[in-house]
Design an enzyme around this catalytic site. Sequence first.
Site, PDB file in Angstrom:
ATOM      1  N   PRO A 225      32.416  18.128  59.506  1.00 25.94           N
ATOM      2  CA  PRO A 225      30.923  17.453  59.435  1.00 25.94           C
ATOM      3  C   PRO A 225      30.123  18.087  60.468  1.00 25.94           C
ATOM      4  CG  PRO A 225      32.233  16.180  60.576  1.00 25.94           C
ATOM      5  CD  PRO A 225      33.185  17.328  60.192  1.00 25.94           C
TER       6      PRO A 225
ATOM      7  N   ASP B  67      26.452  26.482  53.380  1.00 25.99           N
ATOM      8  CA  ASP B  67      25.630  25.431  53.119  1.00 25.99           C
ATOM      9  C   ASP B  67      24.495  25.215  54.650  1.00 25.99           C
ATOM     10  OD1 ASP B  67      26.828  24.616  50.959  1.00 25.99           O
ATOM     11  OD2 ASP B  67      27.924  22.870  51.978  1.00 25.99           O
TER      12      ASP B  67
ATOM     13  N   LYS C 103      19.998  23.768  50.653  1.00 29.94           N
ATOM     14  CA  LYS C 103      18.891  23.474  50.012  1.00 29.94           C
ATOM     15  C   LYS C 103      17.700  24.335  50.396  1.00 29.94           C
ATOM     16  CE  LYS C 103      20.296  19.437  47.480  1.00 29.94           C
ATOM     17  NZ  LYS C 103      20.701  18.033  47.641  1.00 29.94           N
TER      18      LYS C 103
ATOM     19  N   GLY D 115      30.025  22.083  53.968  1.00 33.46           N
ATOM     20  CA  GLY D 115      29.966  20.935  54.986  1.00 33.46           C
ATOM     21  C   GLY D 115      31.227  20.005  54.690  1.00 33.46           C
ATOM     22  N   GLY D 116      31.735  19.243  55.613  1.00 31.66           N
ATOM     23  CA  GLY D 116      32.931  18.577  55.532  1.00 31.66           C
ATOM     24  C   GLY D 116      33.911  18.992  54.786  1.00 31.66           C
ATOM     25  N   ASP D 117      34.532  18.490  53.757  1.00 31.95           N
ATOM     26  CA  ASP D 117      35.438  18.680  53.027  1.00 31.95           C
ATOM     27  C   ASP D 117      34.977  19.264  51.469  1.00 31.95           C
ATOM     28  OD1 ASP D 117      39.094  18.650  52.696  1.00 31.95           O
ATOM     29  OD2 ASP D 117      37.806  18.433  51.039  1.00 31.95           O
TER      30      ASP D 117
ATOM     31  N   THR E 113      36.189  15.452  56.247  1.00 32.27           N
ATOM     32  CA  THR E 113      34.836  14.698  55.628  1.00 32.27           C
ATOM     33  C   THR E 113      34.293  13.783  56.477  1.00 32.27           C
ATOM     34  OG1 THR E 113      34.655  14.005  53.564  1.00 32.27           O
ATOM     35  CG2 THR E 113      36.239  12.967  54.650  1.00 32.27           C
ATOM     36  N   ALA E 114      32.920  13.610  56.195  1.00 32.54           N
ATOM     37  CA  ALA E 114      32.007  12.972  57.100  1.00 32.54           C
ATOM     38  C   ALA E 114      32.674  11.497  57.335  1.00 32.54           C
ATOM     39  CB  ALA E 114      30.667  12.739  56.286  1.00 32.54           C
TER      40      ALA E 114
ATOM     41  N   MET F 261      25.670   9.694  50.710  1.00 34.70           N
ATOM     42  CA  MET F 261      24.464   9.982  49.994  1.00 34.70           C
ATOM     43  C   MET F 261      23.514   8.586  49.926  1.00 34.70           C
ATOM     44  SD  MET F 261      25.528  12.872  47.492  1.00 34.70           S
ATOM     45  CE  MET F 261      27.252  12.524  47.272  1.00 34.70           C
TER      46      MET F 261
HETATM   47  N1  SAH Z   1      31.598  17.462  51.460  1.00 33.40           N
HETATM   48  C1  SAH Z   1      31.052  16.826  52.602  1.00 33.40           C
HETATM   49  C2  SAH Z   1      29.779  15.461  51.523  1.00 33.40           C
HETATM   50  C3  SAH Z   1      28.714  16.365  51.144  1.00 33.40           C
HETATM   51  S1  SAH Z   1      27.642  15.208  50.239  1.00 33.40           S
HETATM   52  C4  SAH Z   1      32.089  15.893  53.451  1.00 33.40           C
HETATM   53  O1  SAH Z   1      33.020  15.883  53.096  1.00 33.40           O
HETATM   54  O2  SAH Z   1      31.487  15.169  54.363  1.00 33.40           O
HETATM   55  C5  SAH Z   1      26.273  15.164  51.576  1.00 33.40           C
HETATM   56  C6  SAH Z   1      26.335  13.660  52.168  1.00 33.40           C
HETATM   57  O3  SAH Z   1      27.556  13.908  53.203  1.00 33.40           O
HETATM   58  C7  SAH Z   1      25.311  13.251  53.030  1.00 33.40           C
HETATM   59  O4  SAH Z   1      24.225  12.628  52.149  1.00 33.40           O
HETATM   60  C8  SAH Z   1      26.005  12.328  53.988  1.00 33.40           C
HETATM   61  O5  SAH Z   1      25.945  10.876  53.239  1.00 33.40           O
HETATM   62  C9  SAH Z   1      27.291  12.737  54.235  1.00 33.40           C
HETATM   63  N2  SAH Z   1      27.232  13.422  55.315  1.00 33.40           N
HETATM   64  C10 SAH Z   1      27.446  14.790  55.425  1.00 33.40           C
HETATM   65  N3  SAH Z   1      27.470  15.055  56.727  1.00 33.40           N
HETATM   66  C11 SAH Z   1      27.515  13.953  57.624  1.00 33.40           C
HETATM   67  C12 SAH Z   1      27.510  13.833  58.874  1.00 33.40           C
HETATM   68  N4  SAH Z   1      27.732  14.607  59.783  1.00 33.40           N
HETATM   69  N5  SAH Z   1      27.332  12.619  59.415  1.00 33.40           N
HETATM   70  C13 SAH Z   1      27.173  11.253  58.442  1.00 33.40           C
HETATM   71  N6  SAH Z   1      27.157  11.642  56.942  1.00 33.40           N
HETATM   72  C14 SAH Z   1      27.346  12.950  56.567  1.00 33.40           C
END
Ligand code: SAH
Length: 252
Positions: free
Chosen positions: A11, A34, A55, A86-88, A116-117, A163
């Site tokens: 994240p 991303d 985006k 980003g994240g997972d 993931t976040a 989100m």
């Molecule tokens: N695949 C990502 C999520 C993507 S959807 C994951 O696993 O984290 C995008 C949403 O993820 C954002 O709107 C927000 O709600 C959350 N998000 C992503 N990065 C974040 C962060 N560093 N801190 C808090 N929320 C985050």
Amino acid sequence: MTRVTIVGAGPGSADLITLRGARALASARVVLHDALIDPALREMAPQAEWIDVGKRGFCDSTAQARINALLVQHARAGGHVVRLKGGDPSVFGRLDEELEALAEAGIACEVVPGVTAAIAAAADLKRPLTRRGSGRSVALSTAMTRAGQLVATRGADTEVFYMAGRQLAALSRRLVGAGWPADTPVAVVSRAGWPDQHGSDHRVDTLPEAVVLHGGRPTVVIVGVGATAVTVASSSALDSIPFAPLPAASKP
Ligand code: SAH
């Protein structure tokens, strides 16, 4: 042979990527990434061509179709392609659509998980999402439907909403509608995993106040047991004296 590796970047800070993800980057010819990834990740693949498909790179409506097409196009061109997300990748990452596009094109791929976040937020706050005895289930939910409507649920002891950052007032109302008591603890965390991460405490009914603190930043909303702080006074788990000496064995 794997031609495409879909890698979860985590994240935030570059050092939250997995070793497996870093190794994939080291052998990449092209990285399709991303928007929200740490620029420091580029040092893990200086040899690669880095292409922003977030985006900021494309307008929203065409983004996913363009990404799918680019993935296939670069994989066919040869060499190892890394799709850095980003994240997972498996959590709100539209991974299904990218997997479908690759499968239809007959291109072999591998998925490397990421943090993931929700998990990064729990670590930042030092608030476990599960608690022995009281927090037995966690749900990762999106508050947004495909049609752009906001929905909220009460399906687990701890519910983490992705989100929803732009619609906290509506989420608050929907949470009450879903049966969460108004005084249920809510923790809001933005930019989890980054050096400037920020967390704040609310209740379901005061959640709209969080907008001023987190506006414009990626945000997760943790509702229920996992939103509560761990304190010695309130934690029965800490009272169970795990290091207590065993009673002396009784002599026959
Ligand atoms: N695949 C990502 C999520 C993507 S959807 C994951 O696993 O984290 C995008 C949403 O993820 C954002 O709107 C927000 O709600 C959350 N998000 C992503 N990065 C974040 C962060 N560093 N801190 C808090 N929320 C985050």
